[in-house]
Motif scaffolding. Structure first.
Motif, short mmCIF file in Angstrom:
data_model
loop_
_atom_site.label_atom_id
_atom_site.label_comp_id
_atom_site.label_asym_id
_atom_site.label_seq_id
_atom_site.Cartn_x
_atom_site.Cartn_y
_atom_site.Cartn_z
N ASP A 1 -13.44 3.18 -1.34
CA ASP A 1 -13.97 3.14 -2.70
C ASP A 1 -15.13 4.13 -2.87
O ASP A 1 -16.16 3.81 -3.48
N GLN B 1 0.84 -1.19 0.00
CA GLN B 1 0.00 0.00 0.00
C GLN B 1 0.88 1.25 0.00
O GLN B 1 2.00 1.21 0.50
N THR C 1 -14.01 14.24 -5.62
CA THR C 1 -13.44 15.16 -6.60
C THR C 1 -12.83 16.32 -5.82
O THR C 1 -13.29 16.65 -4.72
N PRO D 1 -16.52 7.79 -4.31
CA PRO D 1 -16.17 8.75 -5.35
C PRO D 1 -15.89 10.13 -4.77
O PRO D 1 -16.65 10.61 -3.93
N LEU E 1 -8.01 11.67 1.66
CA LEU E 1 -8.06 11.02 0.33
C LEU E 1 -7.79 9.54 0.45
O LEU E 1 -8.42 8.71 -0.22
N SER E 2 -6.84 9.21 1.31
CA SER E 2 -6.48 7.81 1.48
C SER E 2 -7.67 6.99 1.99
O SER E 2 -7.95 5.88 1.50
N LEU F 1 -10.87 7.78 1.69
CA LEU F 1 -11.90 7.72 0.64
C LEU F 1 -11.56 6.68 -0.41
O LEU F 1 -12.43 5.92 -0.86
N LYS F 2 -10.27 6.61 -0.77
CA LYS F 2 -9.85 5.61 -1.76
C LYS F 2 -10.05 4.21 -1.19
O LYS F 2 -10.57 3.32 -1.86
N HIS F 3 -9.64 4.03 0.06
CA HIS F 3 -9.77 2.72 0.71
C HIS F 3 -11.23 2.28 0.75
O HIS F 3 -11.55 1.11 0.58
#
Ligand code: LMR
Length: 394
Positions: free
Chosen positions: A138, A8, A142, A140, A131-132, A134-136
């Protein structure tokens, strides 16, 4: 099974902490992770917290479970600290969480349950872990424009233009005060315009407030959060006690769901309780209990407020000294923004290469996006940093 795991991406702030530890130079200076340090480079336990801890040790009779939402007295005290009298208490559902990060994570989980299609609008830049996570998860997201690299202030027109794209039910993630990582903040007139836009689009604000008391004062730093919460139908608030109570490792935070329609409170509160149960069951109690004791005891509270105010003023003094020293060395006002920024951080607005040069040549550690922790400075290190900044051509 574990062979399927992929490496990761490392967290930039935590990786920098490690690099700093490994640097053998005894002249090194840590301006990375957001931890307050006094003039001796120590992160002290606040007096009122220490006193509460002593009383707790003497008086606590059990370590049995408290409640899924945490102690209601903690929620009451924190809702009052953050929201004051801006909204009816019956409009606020709340759960104690492991730190502000736990509150952010639970807040995103809440959004996912309520509106799986919500797009999250996140300031560019923001705390990298937003951000990390939110990515984890999944989810969306912007970015909306935020920092103007020329003025080192807020690109307010860009921000408003980007937020105008949000749809009803989308989430706008805002920093309640002391923007991390830039130190650049909106004024109250601008907050008013953001609120008008939220009312127009129907997007839901989610406010991360991790530095209340570090900017312009306890009340002033909560002013935007309060105005938002009373002006729109729904607001999500993730608040941290790590910094303003100095209890980083105790992991103390709170998630609030504010809903003007008080008939929704039962459902909102039970959803928050459910989220705690699914993710870690009961939230940690020790730090929350200390915070409650400090906030509810007039003498402890007065002492805490005084110490916090001293910390805040010392950071303002450090800002001014650094800006003055840079003005002296550069013969220009181009670093004046450092005195204007608020909170623990300022973004210098220089390249990652120069940040690395400063680290290699001078042993001064700041995050690669040129965020520096003002609270990591002292009277001795300010001239060294100012010299390094000019020496490396910032
Ligand atoms: C920071 O931004 O340095 C702090 O919020 C600590 C952290 O967890 O990243």
């Amino acid at each position: 099974m574990f062979q399927a795991l992929k490496p990761q991406p490392e967290d930039k702030i935590l990786a920098l902490m490690q690099k700093y530890k490994e640097d053998p130079r005894d002249t090194k200076i840590d301006l990375g992770v957001g931890v307050y340090k006094d003039a001796n480079g120590q992160t002290p336990i606040m007096r009122a917290v220490k006193a509460a801890e002593k009383t707790l040790w003497e008086q606590e009779q059990t370590k049995s479970y408290v409640a899924l939402a945490g102690d209601p007295a903690f929620s009451d005290a924190m809702v009052q600290l953050v929201l004051g009298d801006a909204v009816d208490r019956a409009a606020v559902s709340a759960i104690a969480t492991p730190g502000g990060t736990g509150a952010v994570r639970q807040g995103f989980d809440l959004v996912k349950m309520a509106n799986p299609n919500a797009k999250i609008y996140v300031s560019d830049p923001t705390w990298p872990n937003h951000l990390s996570i939110l990515k984890h998860m999944d989810m969306p997201f912007t970015l909306y424009r935020y920092f103007d690299n020329d003025t080192r202030g807020v690109d307010f027109d860009g921000m408003m233009a980007d937020l105008a794209q949000a749809q009803a039910g989308d989430i706008v993630l805002l920093h309640g005060c002391c923007h991390n990582p830039t130190g650049a903040n909106l004024n109250m007139v601008q907050w008013g315009e953001v609120i008008a836009l939220l009312q127009k689009t129907g997007a839901v604000p989610m406010i991360d407030i991790a530095y209340q008391g570090f900017g312009d004062g306890l009340e002033q730093d909560a002013a935007a959060t309060r105005l938002i919460a009373k002006s729109v139908p729904e607001t999500i608030i993730a608040a941290s006690c790590s910094k303003n109570f100095g209890i980083y490792r105790e992991r103390t935070g709170i998630l609030m769901a504010v809903c003007q329609d008080t008939s929704a409170k039962g459902l909102n509160q039970s959803t928050l309780n459910y989220l705690n149960r699914q993710n870690y069951s009961f939230p940690p109690d020790h730090g929350a209990r200390l915070v409650t004791m400090v906030l509810n005891d007039p003498a402890l509270r007065a002492d805490w407020e005084q110490e916090l105010e001293d910390v805040r003023l010392s950071m303002l003094t450090l800002r001014k000294s650094l800006a003055d020293e840079l003005q002296r060395l550069s013969g220009s006002d181009r670093f004046g923004f450092i005195a204007q920024h608020r909170g623990m951080f300022s973004r210098l607005g220089t390249s990652a290469d120069k940040v690395e040069l400063i680290r290699e040549r001078h042993g001064i550690y700041m995050v690669g996006d040129s965020r520096l922790n003002i609270a990591g400075l002292n009277a001795k290190t300010i001239p060294l940093l100012a010299h390094a900044i000019i020496d490396c051509g910032v």
